[in-house]
Design a protein around this motif. Sequence first.
Motif, PDB file in Angstrom:
ATOM      1  N   HIS A  28       1.286   5.149   7.507  1.00 28.60           N
ATOM      2  CA  HIS A  28       1.510   5.381   6.078  1.00 28.60           C
ATOM      3  C   HIS A  28       1.397   6.881   5.800  1.00 28.60           C
TER       4      HIS A  28
ATOM      5  N   ASP B 167       8.992   0.631   5.692  1.00 26.43           N
ATOM      6  CA  ASP B 167       9.455   0.313   4.337  1.00 26.43           C
ATOM      7  C   ASP B 167      10.647   1.200   3.970  1.00 26.43           C
TER       8      ASP B 167
ATOM      9  N   TYR C  86       3.613   2.610  -7.184  1.00 22.08           N
ATOM     10  CA  TYR C  86       4.092   1.420  -6.481  1.00 22.08           C
ATOM     11  C   TYR C  86       2.996   0.858  -5.582  1.00 22.08           C
TER      12      TYR C  86
ATOM     13  N   ALA D 243      12.066   1.365   1.133  1.00 21.90           N
ATOM     14  CA  ALA D 243      11.885   1.772  -0.273  1.00 21.90           C
ATOM     15  C   ALA D 243      13.133   1.532  -1.113  1.00 21.90           C
TER      16      ALA D 243
ATOM     17  N   ASN E 160       0.349   6.056  -7.261  1.00 21.17           N
ATOM     18  CA  ASN E 160       1.667   6.567  -6.887  1.00 21.17           C
ATOM     19  C   ASN E 160       2.802   5.692  -7.423  1.00 21.17           C
TER      20      ASN E 160
ATOM     21  N   ARG F  10       4.628   9.134  -4.171  1.00 20.53           N
ATOM     22  CA  ARG F  10       4.930   9.280  -2.748  1.00 20.53           C
ATOM     23  C   ARG F  10       6.438   9.300  -2.552  1.00 20.53           C
TER      24      ARG F  10
ATOM     25  N   ARG G 299      -3.770   5.374   4.110  1.00 20.39           N
ATOM     26  CA  ARG G 299      -2.953   6.579   3.959  1.00 20.39           C
ATOM     27  C   ARG G 299      -3.907   7.773   4.077  1.00 20.39           C
TER      28      ARG G 299
ATOM     29  N   MET H 115       2.573  -1.072  -2.739  1.00 23.47           N
ATOM     30  CA  MET H 115       3.526  -1.391  -1.674  1.00 23.47           C
ATOM     31  C   MET H 115       4.937  -1.260  -2.254  1.00 23.47           C
ATOM     32  N   GLY H 116       5.651  -2.357  -2.496  1.00 22.71           N
ATOM     33  CA  GLY H 116       7.004  -2.263  -3.015  1.00 22.71           C
ATOM     34  C   GLY H 116       7.148  -2.732  -4.443  1.00 22.71           C
TER      35      GLY H 116
ATOM     36  N   HIS I 258       6.190   2.766   1.429  1.00 19.87           N
ATOM     37  CA  HIS I 258       4.770   2.432   1.569  1.00 19.87           C
ATOM     38  C   HIS I 258       4.269   2.751   2.975  1.00 19.87           C
ATOM     39  N   SER I 259       5.068   2.380   3.970  1.00 16.75           N
ATOM     40  CA  SER I 259       4.780   2.722   5.352  1.00 16.75           C
ATOM     41  C   SER I 259       6.103   3.069   6.023  1.00 16.75           C
TER      42      SER I 259
END
Length: 339
Positions: A55, A264, A193, A266, A191, A256, A83, A195-196, A260-261
């Motif tokens: 992340h 992802d 979000y 996004a 940030n 970010r 993170r 995750m998604g 997320h990682s």
Amino acid sequence: MARKAVATQAKTQSNIPEFTPEQELEAYREMLLIRRFEEKAGQMYGMGLIGGFCHLYIGQEAVVTGVTMASEKGKDAQITGYRDHGHMLVMGLDPKGVMAELTGRESGLSRGKGGSMHMFSNEHRFYGGNGIVGAQVSLGNGLAFASKYRGDGSVSLAYFGDGAANQGQVYESFNMAKLWKLPVVFIIENNKYAMGTSTERASATTDFSMRGASFDIPGEQVDGMDVRMVHDAAQRAIEHARSGKGPYILEMLTYRYRGHSMSDPAKYRSKDEVTKYRQERDPIEQVKARLLESGAQTEEQLKAIENEIRAIVTEAADFATNAPEPDPAELWTDITISA
């Protein structure tokens, strides 16, 4: 008799605090190191040199930089979620050791066994890198309890995201922290979000600075893209906690740039949204512009710093790529076996 909640939202000062040229340069170096390190980590992940989860902190650099500049290094404890690379770099940990942990080498901070999400340094008072969402908040409370018990005057800085802010253990921690007046600052890195999923869809209330209101914990929303605002708010919060007044909540409004990682893509947000933040709100570019406008640094001087940071990151990547892997016997260290 039940006590009436009297918490009120602390207001961020309207006047923007100023940094000295030395502070601006320190912030620029620290944030640039995080940015270039994370970019290299992303590249190495894509090459298959880093496995597991990864992340990245790209875009959020001003948060940990401003908070750490306001804290007492070597005294105040920090703990965060997965993170975590940027937190360790700003706290002074060797980039080679951080990168070697990402690649699973014996020279890594956790001897190659923790990877991206589980790094630790008791020497620097960094207590993870924690993979369980929201777990670091309870552990951060424990660090604060230990500080109060020992009377060492340190403060616990517990970072977590907007998604983790909805976890039940967070509110248990808020209650205990206020009840015992623990020296802890809860830093919510919002940030936008979880995750998604956007905060508007995932949270009934999106003003996370007020999440401690029912526990009489003061909270404050902060522009997490401006390192000066972060530093200013962190100074107030840390002094509040260190002086014996108990916990404080800082909601850092940040962003970010990556998913997320690393896994992802996004797709839940538009490219225009990301571009707008990069062009108008980037924390590093803001500091760079001020350094140039004030005459504190020239383009040539900043370019030299850029080259220096890139060399540090390249050295860390080379080291992490060529360092030996852990001996198989390392599997049996740092564990407790009970009958």
